[in-house]
Design an enzyme around this catalytic site. Structure first.
Site, PDB file in Angstrom:
ATOM      1  N   HIS A  41     -15.956 -14.311 110.700  1.00  0.00           N
ATOM      2  CA  HIS A  41     -14.802 -14.819 109.934  1.00  0.00           C
ATOM      3  C   HIS A  41     -13.941 -15.731 110.837  1.00  0.00           C
ATOM      4  CE1 HIS A  41     -11.751 -13.936 106.480  1.00  0.00           C
ATOM      5  NE2 HIS A  41     -11.611 -15.171 106.944  1.00  0.00           N
ATOM      6  N   ILE A  42     -14.577 -16.803 111.247  1.00  0.00           N
ATOM      7  CA  ILE A  42     -13.960 -17.668 112.252  1.00  0.00           C
ATOM      8  C   ILE A  42     -13.847 -19.110 111.769  1.00  0.00           C
ATOM      9  CG2 ILE A  42     -16.078 -18.370 113.496  1.00  0.00           C
ATOM     10  CD1 ILE A  42     -14.629 -17.400 116.072  1.00  0.00           C
ATOM     11  N   ARG A  99     -14.678 -15.320 100.845  1.00  0.00           N
ATOM     12  CA  ARG A  99     -14.363 -13.926 101.152  1.00  0.00           C
ATOM     13  C   ARG A  99     -15.627 -13.118 100.856  1.00  0.00           C
ATOM     14  NH1 ARG A  99     -10.603 -15.487 103.576  1.00  0.00           N
ATOM     15  NH2 ARG A  99      -8.399 -15.023 103.302  1.00  0.00           N
ATOM     16  N   ASP A 159     -19.908 -16.446 106.987  1.00  0.00           N
ATOM     17  CA  ASP A 159     -18.749 -16.309 107.868  1.00  0.00           C
ATOM     18  C   ASP A 159     -17.941 -15.069 107.498  1.00  0.00           C
ATOM     19  OD1 ASP A 159     -16.917 -17.113 109.902  1.00  0.00           O
ATOM     20  OD2 ASP A 159     -15.588 -17.970 108.389  1.00  0.00           O
ATOM     21  N   GLU A 206     -15.007  -6.045 106.951  1.00  0.00           N
ATOM     22  CA  GLU A 206     -14.888  -6.764 108.232  1.00  0.00           C
ATOM     23  C   GLU A 206     -14.084  -5.945 109.233  1.00  0.00           C
ATOM     24  OE1 GLU A 206     -13.392 -10.693 107.340  1.00  0.00           O
ATOM     25  OE2 GLU A 206     -15.180 -11.208 106.211  1.00  0.00           O
ATOM     26  N   THR A 244     -14.472 -20.151  96.489  1.00  0.00           N
ATOM     27  CA  THR A 244     -13.344 -19.758  95.617  1.00  0.00           C
ATOM     28  C   THR A 244     -12.458 -18.754  96.362  1.00  0.00           C
ATOM     29  OG1 THR A 244     -14.487 -17.833  94.744  1.00  0.00           O
ATOM     30  CG2 THR A 244     -14.798 -19.898  93.545  1.00  0.00           C
ATOM     31  N   SER A 300     -11.728 -21.017 110.281  1.00  0.00           N
ATOM     32  CA  SER A 300     -10.562 -21.869 110.586  1.00  0.00           C
ATOM     33  C   SER A 300     -10.153 -21.779 112.048  1.00  0.00           C
ATOM     34  CB  SER A 300      -9.377 -21.449 109.709  1.00  0.00           C
ATOM     35  OG  SER A 300      -8.966 -20.138 110.060  1.00  0.00           O
ATOM     36  N   ILE A 305     -10.919 -27.016 100.495  1.00  0.00           N
ATOM     37  CA  ILE A 305     -12.053 -26.932 101.429  1.00  0.00           C
ATOM     38  C   ILE A 305     -13.328 -27.456 100.775  1.00  0.00           C
ATOM     39  CG2 ILE A 305     -13.477 -25.373 102.828  1.00  0.00           C
ATOM     40  CD1 ILE A 305     -10.921 -23.546 102.981  1.00  0.00           C
TER      41      ILE A 305
HETATM   42  N1  LIG Z   1     -13.829 -18.311 106.335  1.00  0.00           N
HETATM   43  C1  LIG Z   1     -12.585 -18.669 106.600  1.00  0.00           C
HETATM   44  O1  LIG Z   1     -12.129 -18.607 107.734  1.00  0.00           O
HETATM   45  C2  LIG Z   1     -11.730 -19.205 105.485  1.00  0.00           C
HETATM   46  C3  LIG Z   1     -10.795 -20.174 105.812  1.00  0.00           C
HETATM   47  C4  LIG Z   1     -10.003 -20.679 104.792  1.00  0.00           C
HETATM   48  C5  LIG Z   1     -10.135 -20.213 103.488  1.00  0.00           C
HETATM   49  N2  LIG Z   1     -11.042 -19.255 103.218  1.00  0.00           N
HETATM   50  C6  LIG Z   1     -11.177 -18.781 101.823  1.00  0.00           C
HETATM   51  O2  LIG Z   1     -11.483 -19.902 101.018  1.00  0.00           O
HETATM   52  C7  LIG Z   1     -10.718 -19.860  99.832  1.00  0.00           C
HETATM   53  C8  LIG Z   1     -10.539 -21.264  99.281  1.00  0.00           C
HETATM   54  O3  LIG Z   1      -9.684 -22.022 100.109  1.00  0.00           O
HETATM   55  P1  LIG Z   1      -9.096 -23.442  99.634  1.00  0.00           P
HETATM   56  O4  LIG Z   1      -8.073 -23.830 100.612  1.00  0.00           O
HETATM   57  O5  LIG Z   1     -10.220 -24.369  99.347  1.00  0.00           O
HETATM   58  O6  LIG Z   1      -8.383 -23.004  98.278  1.00  0.00           O
HETATM   59  P2  LIG Z   1      -8.068 -23.891  96.998  1.00  0.00           P
HETATM   60  O7  LIG Z   1      -7.118 -23.090  96.199  1.00  0.00           O
HETATM   61  O8  LIG Z   1      -7.696 -25.267  97.404  1.00  0.00           O
HETATM   62  O9  LIG Z   1      -9.485 -23.980  96.244  1.00  0.00           O
HETATM   63  C9  LIG Z   1     -10.065 -22.926  95.564  1.00  0.00           C
HETATM   64  C10 LIG Z   1     -10.745 -23.477  94.320  1.00  0.00           C
HETATM   65  O10 LIG Z   1     -11.434 -22.408  93.677  1.00  0.00           O
HETATM   66  C11 LIG Z   1     -11.277 -22.593  92.277  1.00  0.00           C
HETATM   67  N3  LIG Z   1     -11.491 -21.331  91.574  1.00  0.00           N
HETATM   68  C12 LIG Z   1     -10.681 -20.251  91.535  1.00  0.00           C
HETATM   69  N4  LIG Z   1     -11.215 -19.295  90.763  1.00  0.00           N
HETATM   70  C13 LIG Z   1     -12.377 -19.781  90.296  1.00  0.00           C
HETATM   71  C14 LIG Z   1     -13.384 -19.263  89.453  1.00  0.00           C
HETATM   72  N5  LIG Z   1     -13.271 -18.054  88.901  1.00  0.00           N
HETATM   73  N6  LIG Z   1     -14.461 -20.034  89.182  1.00  0.00           N
HETATM   74  C15 LIG Z   1     -14.561 -21.280  89.700  1.00  0.00           C
HETATM   75  N7  LIG Z   1     -13.638 -21.818  90.522  1.00  0.00           N
HETATM   76  C16 LIG Z   1     -12.569 -21.079  90.814  1.00  0.00           C
HETATM   77  C17 LIG Z   1      -9.881 -23.150  92.107  1.00  0.00           C
HETATM   78  O11 LIG Z   1      -9.742 -23.825  90.876  1.00  0.00           O
HETATM   79  C18 LIG Z   1      -9.773 -24.080  93.301  1.00  0.00           C
HETATM   80  O12 LIG Z   1     -10.162 -25.384  92.974  1.00  0.00           O
HETATM   81  C19 LIG Z   1      -9.421 -19.166 100.255  1.00  0.00           C
HETATM   82  O13 LIG Z   1      -8.783 -18.562  99.168  1.00  0.00           O
HETATM   83  C20 LIG Z   1      -9.886 -18.164 101.277  1.00  0.00           C
HETATM   84  O14 LIG Z   1     -10.184 -16.927 100.679  1.00  0.00           O
HETATM   85  C21 LIG Z   1     -11.836 -18.737 104.191  1.00  0.00           C
HETATM   86  O1  LIG Z   2      -7.850 -17.622 104.334  1.00  0.00           O
HETATM   87  C1  LIG Z   2      -7.863 -18.118 105.461  1.00  0.00           C
HETATM   88  O2  LIG Z   2      -7.069 -18.997 105.822  1.00  0.00           O
HETATM   89  C2  LIG Z   2      -8.888 -17.688 106.454  1.00  0.00           C
HETATM   90  O3  LIG Z   2      -9.655 -16.660 105.986  1.00  0.00           O
HETATM   91  C3  LIG Z   2      -8.314 -17.398 107.794  1.00  0.00           C
HETATM   92  O4  LIG Z   2      -7.685 -16.173 107.818  1.00  0.00           O
END
Ligand SMILES: NC(=O)c1ccc[n+]([C@@H]2O[C@H](COP(=O)([O-])OP(=O)(O)OC[C@H]3O[C@@H](n4cnc5c(N)ncnc54)[C@H](O)[C@@H]3O)[C@@H](O)[C@H]2O)c1
Ligand SMILES: O=C(O)[C@H](O)CO
Length: 322
Positions: free
Chosen positions: A288-289, A240, A264, A269, A211, A291, A159
């Site tokens: 928390h929307i 998160r 978000d 929550e 992260t 995606s 992301i």
């Molecule tokens: N708001 C939402 O609806 C929503 C949607 C999707 C994901 N998310 C959250 O976003 C997070 C990331 O998603 P993603 O698909 O990009 O994951 P990803 O695993 O592709 O990317 C996460 C990145 O964070 C880095 N990271 C981990 N620990 C770290 C630290 N201590 N310091 C620095 N960098 C660190 C990792 O190296 C990685 O590059 C998910 O784990 C989820 O919790 C939220």
């Molecule tokens: O981690 C995720 O994919 C988002 O928070 C949606 O639940």
């Protein structure tokens, strides 16, 4: 001879089409609101070889209720609800839904950045409640630019990188990032510059945390980190809630340590109506929307379902976590 279908539990509201596809291959117990029917949910879990859903914490006590489980499939990319060492110890596979939501979540983050910087929700209320008079608007209602500013991304994964693309090509932004490891794609394609956390906090106009939630990232952004940011910084969290010390964020906004925030996600929550963040005009909130578009939620459900069906039939799932 009739082949017995493996039993699975689906504990989240699921698109009917996807659910029916699972039913072709599995014997499904469906709990769109499992908390409302918990004894029946536990009874189904006792027989289940696979589980599909999101957010439910599978701790030792719950896993003890699921002795036949082979695979847990999240319909989310985040998997902080899963205790990976415990699952490995018990020989249970786990999957998530990486990639398919990158663009949609990055779009939502841009929406938060723009809304906070250009005060969209605040000014929307101003217009709708009749505040817009013949005198026009006041200079105090001016926003700040997004284009050509510096964006700091903490967590440059799927992301984060997709956000960097939008920032660089769409808004001529200078991208800084902090990550566990270097991201060469982001450096080469979006001119992203790797820096220490403190350098990023000190230099960024927008700070976005992306992260996963882990033991290392819980309260990663706290009082010390807000103090390092510019007074004009706009902070965005779509990762998160627990990655941020929410009390420290509230204090930073109340005492003008930073300018504004786009959120978000929250520590708890749904967040309670008494959360001070909800009364701040310089805070834009979403439930928390990130995606949650119809198209992307469909892709996440399909990927989760494909993982589940593969796992309970002894095949390697498409997106295993390990
Ligand atoms: N708001 C939402 O609806 C929503 C949607 C999707 C994901 N998310 C959250 O976003 C997070 C990331 O998603 P993603 O698909 O990009 O994951 P990803 O695993 O592709 O990317 C996460 C990145 O964070 C880095 N990271 C981990 N620990 C770290 C630290 N201590 N310091 C620095 N960098 C660190 C990792 O190296 C990685 O590059 C998910 O784990 C989820 O919790 C939220
Ligand atoms: O981690 C995720 O994919 C988002 O928070 C949606 O639940």
């Amino acid at each position: 001879m009739v082949k017995v279908k493996p039993k699975v539990v689906v504990y989240k509201r699921m698109n009917e089409q996807v659910l029916n596809k699972i039913r072709e291959m599995c014997d499904v117990s469906y709990f769109p609101a499992y908390k409302e029917d918990y004894p029946a949910f536990l009874a189904a879990l006792k027989e289940a070889e696979g589980v599909l859903g999101a957010g439910l914490k599978f701790d030792t006590a719950l896993l003890d209720q699921a002795p036949k489980l082979k695979i847990i499939c999240n319909t989310s990319v985040g998997y902080d609800n899963l205790d990976i060492p415990l699952l490995k110890e018990r020989g249970i596979l786990a999957t998530n839904t990486p990639g398919v939501l990158n663009d949609t979540v990055a779009d939502a983050i841009v929406a938060l950045m723009l809304s906070a910087a250009r005060r969209v929700t605040e000014l929307d209320q101003f217009v709708k409640t009749g505040g817009w008079s013949e005198q026009g608007f006041l200079q105090q209602q001016f926003g700040v630019d997004v284009h050509h500013k510096t964006l700091g991304i903490i967590g440059m994964g799927g992301i984060g990188t997709t956000l960097a693309k939008r920032a660089y090509f769409g808004f001529d932004m200078h991208v800084l990032y902090h990550n566990r490891s270097r991201n060469e794609q982001a450096e080469h394609t979006y001119n992203a510059v790797y820096c220490t956390m403190d350098e990023l906090l000190e230099q960024s106009d927008f700070v976005c945390v992306m992260t996963p939630l882990t033991a290392q990232t819980e309260k990663l952004i706290s009082k010390r980190e807000f103090a390092k940011m510019k007074k004009t910084a706009i902070f965005v969290n779509a990762a998160r809630g627990k990655v941020v010390d929410e009390a420290a964020l509230i204090e930073a906004l109340q005492s003008n340590v930073i300018l504004a925030a786009g959120l978000d996600v929250f520590e708890k929550e749904p967040t309670g109506q008494n959360n001070p963040l909800l009364c701040m005009p310089n805070v834009v909130t979403l439930p928390h929307i990130g995606s949650a578009t119809a198209e992307t939620r469909m892709k996440m459900a399909q990927l989760g379902a494909d993982n589940l069906v593969a796992g309970v039939h002894g095949k390697r799932p498409l997106t295993p976590i390990y």
